[in-house]
Motif scaffolding. Structure first.
Motif, mmCIF file in Angstrom:
data_model
loop_
_atom_site.group_PDB
_atom_site.id
_atom_site.type_symbol
_atom_site.label_atom_id
_atom_site.label_comp_id
_atom_site.label_asym_id
_atom_site.label_seq_id
_atom_site.Cartn_x
_atom_site.Cartn_y
_atom_site.Cartn_z
ATOM 1 N N ASP A 312 0.828 -1.203 0.000
ATOM 2 C CA ASP A 312 0.000 0.000 0.000
ATOM 3 C C ASP A 312 0.865 1.257 0.000
ATOM 4 O O ASP A 312 2.109 1.180 -0.013
ATOM 5 C CB ASP A 312 -0.995 -0.018 1.155
ATOM 6 N N THR A 313 0.208 2.425 0.012
ATOM 7 C CA THR A 313 0.945 3.690 -0.080
ATOM 8 C C THR A 313 1.863 3.917 1.109
ATOM 9 O O THR A 313 2.848 4.651 1.013
ATOM 10 C CB THR A 313 -0.030 4.873 -0.192
ATOM 11 N N GLY A 314 1.547 3.298 2.240
ATOM 12 C CA GLY A 314 2.399 3.437 3.416
ATOM 13 C C GLY A 314 3.528 2.443 3.468
ATOM 14 O O GLY A 314 4.327 2.454 4.410
ATOM 15 N N GLY A 315 3.582 1.548 2.459
ATOM 16 C CA GLY A 315 4.652 0.552 2.415
ATOM 17 C C GLY A 315 4.327 -0.747 3.111
ATOM 18 O O GLY A 315 5.162 -1.660 3.151
ATOM 19 N N ALA A 316 3.118 -0.862 3.671
ATOM 20 C CA ALA A 316 2.730 -2.099 4.345
ATOM 21 C C ALA A 316 2.301 -3.147 3.314
ATOM 22 O O ALA A 316 1.826 -2.819 2.231
ATOM 23 C CB ALA A 316 1.585 -1.841 5.323
ATOM 24 N N ALA A 317 2.486 -4.398 3.664
ATOM 25 C CA ALA A 317 2.153 -5.502 2.766
ATOM 26 C C ALA A 317 0.836 -6.157 3.171
ATOM 27 O O ALA A 317 0.533 -6.279 4.365
ATOM 28 C CB ALA A 317 3.272 -6.542 2.767
ATOM 29 N N TRP A 318 0.065 -6.570 2.174
ATOM 30 C CA TRP A 318 -1.204 -7.272 2.359
ATOM 31 C C TRP A 318 -1.138 -8.582 1.597
ATOM 32 O O TRP A 318 -0.677 -8.630 0.461
ATOM 33 C CB TRP A 318 -2.366 -6.420 1.839
ATOM 34 N N ILE A 319 -1.611 -9.654 2.223
ATOM 35 C CA ILE A 319 -1.532 -10.991 1.637
ATOM 36 C C ILE A 319 -2.876 -11.332 0.997
ATOM 37 O O ILE A 319 -3.923 -11.273 1.651
ATOM 38 C CB ILE A 319 -1.163 -12.025 2.711
#
Length: 415
Positions: A312-319
């Motif tokens: 995402d835009t904040g650099g967090a990852a989603w599975i």
């Protein structure tokens, strides 16, 4: 009869048991980490019923069986054996056919269901889900999942494509039970187009995109962080996932590609030229230990790779893309993911050893898992082209290569 009558909605049931416990709305809402307004709207039917995992939490706090909140009463007075849906769903969801036709063989000749007929029952259960009649959904899932897997065995053509669409819709119904802590987009709605496509509506991930190829260190680190959160949330199946039912990885099956090659069941002639045939015996020996190596009770994604992750835009990852959940040691989800990182020049072994799920894992355990996956993917990739996915064989061969090359580095083998 235990519990309330079927005429009450899920929200009315929550209100009834809340009042019976002597809880006010603010108290109960606070105990489950939500606002009073959230709970009030659910009880009044203004808001859709919560997900099954949240219902399970409400049931725990209210000290009532989950089935009572879902409108699934249990007969207690008669002498008949109680029909428990949990084992049935578990057996259906992780049928051996789901992991690989190659591993488990062709199915016997039998009468297969028709997609249009099956769709009627699937749509009925989706309607129950949207209406909050979750008890009926849980009760229907075992049969729906068995039918879905049979639809996947239809011969090639329009019927098979239609069957795969109905199967996908069924499995997404079963996959609505991930705990809220898991960093995964939530399925919100589904729709089918006139020409048979299934459209799935998930929560939007702001700025969501695949990680860059090759892997960037910060995006790989974020993905490994997401794996840590996932592993903590799924260290044991939640109440909702227990209702859906999961089986251990390889239940009723085996990763046996290398042993089939050394034993003569598969001809080595199918192997790519770069596969070291002088290492087949060593690979077969490692593969023998895969089941003991990866045994565990954690819930796995079981297909975790670069194209199943969003940043995402904040650099967090989603599975994303939870199609093959099963039970095993949490660290097993790292193996294929880090094999792709190894291919991009990262120190996969160090990253594995430093990850919370990989700490304390014996090197031979990791090597057994690498051998099992490498054999499966390489032999799968050597099969005839698949009409349902024109690039699947190329993808499988690549997965096998990156996995075997990581193993070769660890074992100081030359490819």
């Amino acid at each position: 009869m235990r519990g309330l009558g079927d005429h009450l909605s899920v929200g009315e049931r929550i209100a009834f048991y809340r009042e019976r416990r002597g809880y006010t709305q603010p108290v109960l809402a606070g105990l489950v980490g939500h606002s009073t307004d959230w709970l009030s709207k659910i009880e009044r039917g203004v808001r859709k019923p919560p997900r099954i995992d949240k219902l399970a939490e409400l049931a725990r706090v209210l000290r009532v069986p989950l089935g009572d909140l879902m409108g699934q009463p249990v007969l207690m007075e008669d002498g008949e054996k109680h029909m428990d849906d949990v084992p049935a769903v578990r057996d259906a969801l992780m049928s051996p056919r789901r992991l690989s036709k190659l591993l488990f063989g062709r199915t016997a000749e039998r009468q297969l269901p028709q997609p249009d007929q099956a769709q009627v029952f699937v749509e009925r259960s989706w309607g129950d889900y949207q209406a909050g009649v979750l008890g009926d959904v849980i009760a229907a899932l075992p049969g729906l999942l068995r039918t879905a897997q049979e639809l996947e065995d239809l011969p090639s053509g329009d019927q098979r494509r239609r069957g795969l669409a109905v199967s996908a819709r069924t499995h997404h119904l079963a996959a609505t039970t991930l705990p809220i802590e898991v960093p995964a987009p939530r399925l919100r709605w589904t729709e089918e187009t006139e020409d048979g496509w299934i459209v799935l509506g998930f929560d939007a991930i702001e700025g969501g995109r695949m990680p860059a190829a090759p892997w960037k260190p910060d995006e790989l680190a974020s993905t490994l962080d997401a794996c840590t959160i996932k592993a903590e949330a799924l260290s044991t199946p939640s109440a909702a996932l227990q209702k859906v039912g999961l089986k251990p990885i390889g239940d009723g099956s085996d990763f046996a590609a290398w042993r089939d090659l050394t034993g003569g069941a598969t001809s080595p002639i199918i192997l790519p030229e770069w596969v070291p045939t002088d290492r087949l015996d060593a690979l077969a020996e490692l593969e023998t230990h895969w089941r003991q190596a990866v045994a565990g009770d954690a819930v796995l994604h079981h297909d975790l790779r670069q194209d199943n992750v969003l940043i995402d835009t904040g650099g967090a990852a989603w599975i994303c893309d939870w199609n093959w959940p099963c039970l095993a040691a949490s660290w097993f989800d790292l193996v294929l993911l880090l094999a792709t990182a190894h291919a991009d020049g990262h120190d996969a072994t160090t990253l594995f050893e430093e990850h919370p799920t990989g700490r304390g894992v014996d090197g031979d355990q990791l090597d057994a898992a690498l051998a099992a996956l490498a054999g499966f993917f390489i032999v799968s990739g050597a099969q005839p082209p698949a009409d349902w996915s024109p690039y699947i064989r190329q993808h499988q061969t690549w997965c096998g290569e990156v996995t075997l090359r990581w193993l070769a580095v660890r074992r100081d083998w030359k490819l």
